[in-house]
Design an enzyme around this catalytic site. Structure first.
Site, PDB file in Angstrom:
ATOM      1  N   THR A  15      41.518  30.234  37.822  1.00  7.90           N
ATOM      2  CA  THR A  15      41.277  28.802  37.656  1.00  7.90           C
ATOM      3  C   THR A  15      41.526  28.334  36.227  1.00  7.90           C
ATOM      4  O   THR A  15      41.472  27.139  35.950  1.00  7.90           O
ATOM      5  CB  THR A  15      39.830  28.465  38.065  1.00  7.90           C
ATOM      6  N   HIS A  26      36.694  34.642  31.287  1.00  9.95           N
ATOM      7  CA  HIS A  26      35.549  34.294  30.450  1.00  9.95           C
ATOM      8  C   HIS A  26      34.438  35.318  30.652  1.00  9.95           C
ATOM      9  O   HIS A  26      34.596  36.286  31.422  1.00  9.95           O
ATOM     10  CB  HIS A  26      35.064  32.867  30.747  1.00  9.95           C
ATOM     11  N   HIS A  38      33.367  36.841  33.948  1.00  7.57           N
ATOM     12  CA  HIS A  38      34.182  37.862  34.606  1.00  7.57           C
ATOM     13  C   HIS A  38      33.861  39.275  34.122  1.00  7.57           C
ATOM     14  O   HIS A  38      34.340  40.253  34.708  1.00  7.57           O
ATOM     15  CB  HIS A  38      35.681  37.606  34.340  1.00  7.57           C
ATOM     16  N   LYS A  68      29.175  27.400  44.685  1.00  2.00           N
ATOM     17  CA  LYS A  68      29.640  26.110  44.189  1.00  2.00           C
ATOM     18  C   LYS A  68      28.983  24.985  44.987  1.00  2.00           C
ATOM     19  O   LYS A  68      28.812  25.074  46.199  1.00  2.00           O
ATOM     20  CB  LYS A  68      31.170  25.999  44.315  1.00  2.00           C
ATOM     21  N   ARG A 125      36.324  22.714  44.648  1.00  2.00           N
ATOM     22  CA  ARG A 125      37.098  22.884  43.417  1.00  2.00           C
ATOM     23  C   ARG A 125      38.370  22.056  43.452  1.00  2.00           C
ATOM     24  O   ARG A 125      38.902  21.737  44.507  1.00  2.00           O
ATOM     25  CB  ARG A 125      37.488  24.348  43.234  1.00  2.00           C
ATOM     26  N   GLN A 134      40.299  36.006  51.699  1.00  2.00           N
ATOM     27  CA  GLN A 134      39.794  37.131  50.916  1.00  2.00           C
ATOM     28  C   GLN A 134      39.562  38.347  51.801  1.00  2.00           C
ATOM     29  O   GLN A 134      39.783  39.489  51.371  1.00  2.00           O
ATOM     30  CB  GLN A 134      38.497  36.757  50.194  1.00  2.00           C
ATOM     31  N   ASP A 148      27.189  36.651  44.694  1.00  2.00           N
ATOM     32  CA  ASP A 148      27.612  35.495  45.482  1.00  2.00           C
ATOM     33  C   ASP A 148      28.829  35.802  46.350  1.00  2.00           C
ATOM     34  O   ASP A 148      29.238  34.969  47.169  1.00  2.00           O
ATOM     35  CB  ASP A 148      27.895  34.299  44.571  1.00  2.00           C
ATOM     36  N   LYS A 193      22.634  30.416  33.068  1.00  2.00           N
ATOM     37  CA  LYS A 193      23.861  31.194  33.106  1.00  2.00           C
ATOM     38  C   LYS A 193      24.248  31.662  31.706  1.00  2.00           C
ATOM     39  O   LYS A 193      24.239  30.886  30.752  1.00  2.00           O
ATOM     40  CB  LYS A 193      24.994  30.368  33.704  1.00  2.00           C
ATOM     41  N   LYS A 208      27.591  30.405  28.453  1.00  2.00           N
ATOM     42  CA  LYS A 208      27.816  28.972  28.281  1.00  2.00           C
ATOM     43  C   LYS A 208      27.412  28.577  26.866  1.00  2.00           C
ATOM     44  O   LYS A 208      26.352  28.943  26.379  1.00  2.00           O
ATOM     45  CB  LYS A 208      27.002  28.170  29.294  1.00  2.00           C
ATOM     46  N   THR A 209      28.277  27.808  26.205  1.00  2.00           N
ATOM     47  CA  THR A 209      27.986  27.315  24.867  1.00  2.00           C
ATOM     48  C   THR A 209      28.042  25.796  24.882  1.00  2.00           C
ATOM     49  O   THR A 209      28.400  25.180  25.890  1.00  2.00           O
ATOM     50  CB  THR A 209      29.002  27.850  23.847  1.00  2.00           C
TER      51      THR A 209
END
Length: 428
Positions: A41, A46, A49, A83, A87, A177, A198, A233, A236-237
């Site tokens: 995506t 990040h 992963h 989600k 998306r 999948q 998930d 999470k 995240k910044t």
């Protein structure tokens, strides 16, 4: 061959498996082929992963063969798991660019040249793209009972919402999948899939499809989702995700994220993300608990993980940048490195001509940079020994700045006191 199940257990990387009783023994009998999927995506992986990446890495270190599947096809649909809304669908061109961007990062974690256990990197568009709609429904869709699909958490959680619901496109993601697992088993002998908790519904759907289509027994394993001790999470910044691409998140900011991690998350992250063994991690945690103010746990984690993601060069740059913020002299850096280090520091553009001849008076520099409200305040700061250029103290109010004072091609770093920084940028 190492016992990978035991390794993953003490590292707390196992959330659930499809066969708790037999899987440990099965994994220890022979080398196995394992896969994890990564949705393209974005053109970079990040921190989210990292869990799946490190599990593949552990499997390979234990003598098994990992497959990283980049979802060029499934990425065009979007996984509804975890989600709250659908998306944005990506074009084929965007997906191809994203896949290319992720490939080099995957190679930092996995060995693609080690004989029988060499890692594989594949794109599921290569096999899914050949299917026609009617062919896929006939060959794959007829083996999926809708009542079973409706029991999956990723489906139930969205069907119960009045605001978003679930599109047929997302509903069909599970089929894609699941077929990946069947295809990888037929082509590469892959027998186990790993993913975040998930992904449980998608993994078990693939196992069920393989049983119905091929009569083979496959296995699945999930890891915990990556969260901080407060339940939020991780990764995240304020500026968004913590990327593994140095152009999106600099090695310095990546390093700083882990340096500033909460004490409660140190033990967990050392287990998850480093190659340190159990005894070494225990020693680091014990030392950290004995003197938390030294942040030894955070420093060890930041060092190990930054080296893994950005290499020795990236780690050195991150550590040097950290030293700069603690007062080390600034030299031998380029504009991009300084911009990354001082991304949140105020800056002022000045013409390069100001550095010619006698140069720019340090008093004027402090005022124009915003570090002093007036020339009088600037002089007092200098007289009190609180003015620095590139972290070198300015001794006199008569100092003039020339091109020799640049810290890089066009940037000069000013500091007033211990922590107040400003940049002067000199254009053409």
């Amino acid at each position: 061959m190492q016992n990978v199940f035991e390794e993953l257990t003490w590292r707390r990387l196992i959330n659930q498996t499809t066969d708790d009783q037999n899987l440990p023994k099965w994994l220890s009998e022979n080398p196995r082929t394992v896969y994890a999927g990564f949705d393209p995506t974005a053109d970079s992986l990040h921190v989210g992963h990292l869990m799946a990446l490190m599990i593949l890495r552990r499997f390979q270190q234990a003598g098994h063969r990992p497959i990283a599947v980049v979802g060029g096809a499934t990425g065009m649909i979007g996984d509804p798991s975890g989600k709250s809304e659908e998306r944005r669908l990506l074009s084929l061109e965007t997906l191809e660019a994203n896949v290319a961007g992720m490939e080099n990062q995957l190679r930092r974690f996995l060995d693609f040249d080690c004989s029988e256990r060499s890692a594989l990197l594949v794109n599921n568009y290569d096999w899914m793209g050949r299917f026609g709609y009617l062919e896929f429904l006939r060959d794959v869709g007829k083996h999926f009972p809708v009542n079973v699909m409706l029991t999956k958490d990723s489906v139930k959680s969205r069907l119960g919402r009045d605001d978003t619901g679930l599109s047929y496109t997302e509903f069909s993601y599970m089929l894609l999948q699941a077929y990946d697992f069947v295809y990888l088993n037929a082509e590469f002998g892959c027998e186990i899939q790993v993913g975040g908790s998930d992904q449980w519904g998608n993994i078990t759907a693939g196992i069920d499809l393989a049983r119905r289509l091929r009569g083979v027994q496959l296995y699945g394993m999930t890891c915990p989702l990556l969260t901080k001790s407060d339940g939020t999470k991780m990764g995240k910044t304020e500026s968004g995700a913590l990327w593994l691409d140095a152009d999106k998140t600099s090695p310095y900011h990546f390093y700083q994220y882990w340096i500033n991690l909460d004490d409660a998350d140190i033990d967990k992250c050392l287990r998850f993300f480093t190659d340190l063994d159990e005894d070494r991690i225990a020693a680091v945690v014990a030392g950290h608990e004995a003197a938390r103010e030294n942040r030894a746990g955070q420093r060890t984690l930041a060092t190990e993980l930054t080296r893994l993601v950005h290499g020795d060069e990236g780690l050195a740059a991150a550590q040097k940048a950290t030293e700069i913020f603690f007062g080390a002299e600034i030299s031998k850096l380029d504009d991009s490195q300084l911009n990354a280090i001082f991304a949140d520091v105020p800056s002022k553009e000045l013409p390069r001509d100001r550095l010619k001849g006698e140069g720019l008076c340090i008093v004027d520099a402090l005022v124009e940079s915003g570090l002093a409200k007036s020339k009088g305040e600037a002089r007092r700061t200098i007289d009190q020994g609180g003015t620095y250029v590139n972290n070198r103290r300015v001794e006199s109010v008569d100092t003039h700045l020339t091109a020799e004072h640049l810290a890089s091609q066009s940037v000069m770093v000013l500091r007033a006191g211990k922590k107040r920084y400003a940049l002067l940028r000199f254009g053409s």
